[in-house]
Design a protein around this motif. Sequence first.
Motif, short mmCIF file in Angstrom:
data_model
loop_
_atom_site.label_atom_id
_atom_site.label_comp_id
_atom_site.label_asym_id
_atom_site.label_seq_id
_atom_site.Cartn_x
_atom_site.Cartn_y
_atom_site.Cartn_z
N ALA A 200 -76.75 -37.89 16.64
CA ALA A 200 -77.80 -36.87 16.49
C ALA A 200 -78.25 -36.82 15.04
O ALA A 200 -77.43 -36.80 14.13
CB ALA A 200 -77.27 -35.50 16.91
N PRO A 201 -79.56 -36.81 14.83
CA PRO A 201 -80.05 -36.64 13.46
C PRO A 201 -79.79 -35.23 12.96
O PRO A 201 -79.73 -34.29 13.75
CB PRO A 201 -81.55 -36.91 13.55
N ASP A 202 -79.64 -35.09 11.66
CA ASP A 202 -79.44 -33.77 11.08
C ASP A 202 -80.77 -33.02 11.04
O ASP A 202 -81.83 -33.60 11.27
CB ASP A 202 -78.85 -33.89 9.68
N PRO B 138 -77.79 -18.73 7.35
CA PRO B 138 -78.08 -19.61 6.21
C PRO B 138 -78.36 -21.01 6.74
O PRO B 138 -78.15 -21.28 7.94
CB PRO B 138 -76.77 -19.57 5.39
N ALA B 139 -78.80 -21.90 5.90
CA ALA B 139 -79.09 -23.27 6.31
C ALA B 139 -77.86 -23.92 6.95
O ALA B 139 -76.73 -23.73 6.48
CB ALA B 139 -79.56 -24.09 5.11
N LEU B 140 -78.09 -24.64 8.02
CA LEU B 140 -77.01 -25.33 8.74
C LEU B 140 -77.22 -26.83 8.68
O LEU B 140 -78.34 -27.31 8.48
CB LEU B 140 -77.00 -24.89 10.21
N SER B 141 -76.13 -27.57 8.89
CA SER B 141 -76.20 -29.02 9.03
C SER B 141 -75.26 -29.42 10.16
O SER B 141 -74.30 -28.71 10.46
CB SER B 141 -75.77 -29.71 7.73
N LEU B 142 -75.55 -30.56 10.77
CA LEU B 142 -74.66 -31.02 11.83
C LEU B 142 -73.29 -31.41 11.28
O LEU B 142 -72.28 -31.22 11.95
CB LEU B 142 -75.29 -32.18 12.60
N ASP B 143 -73.24 -31.92 10.05
CA ASP B 143 -71.94 -32.20 9.43
C ASP B 143 -71.12 -30.92 9.30
O ASP B 143 -69.92 -30.92 9.56
CB ASP B 143 -72.11 -32.85 8.06
N GLY B 144 -71.77 -29.84 8.92
CA GLY B 144 -71.09 -28.55 8.79
C GLY B 144 -70.66 -27.98 10.13
O GLY B 144 -69.78 -27.12 10.18
#
Length: 181
Positions: free
Chosen positions: A37-39, A50-56
Amino acid sequence: MAHDNPTLRRRTFLAAMAGLPFAATAAPDGLHDWGAAPDFRGITQWFNSPALSLDGLRGRLVLVDFWTYACINCLRTLPHVNRWAASYADAGLVVVGVHTPEFAFERAPANVQAAIKRHGVKHPVALDNDYATWKAYDNRFWPAAYLVDGRGRIRYRHFGEGDYDRTDAAIRTLLERPGRA
């Protein structure tokens, strides 16, 4: 195999007719591996988070829901998305709405915020005004749902309304997996 499964054969045909890629590896549970999946990209603002990321979010099951507030199909899907966000949060599901505007007035953050409040959206919503995340997913539809497992792989996709029971079953299946894989 696709040629042994009439449903998969039909979906492959429909995807080809729509010009969509349909390269997925079937799993024994009926889910597929659509690849990494792309981030989230090019997000101009986050709501409810707050801003999220798939790595997070690694290790969690993530439902990426592409929608826009002036789309009637999205609005009919939203109560189901809201219910999944509320019902499965304690089990490890994170719902991220990616608001990608169809019309110019849907780009205004204040309008998106008002729609989020009006429709009772409590999960994180990313404002994708420049279609960067939309393009990264090679998405072409409102609404569109992607389930991303704990390893960051797209395991399920659904375009349009309906099949809520099937989406719910996919969520439950993936939540039952150790490490959400």
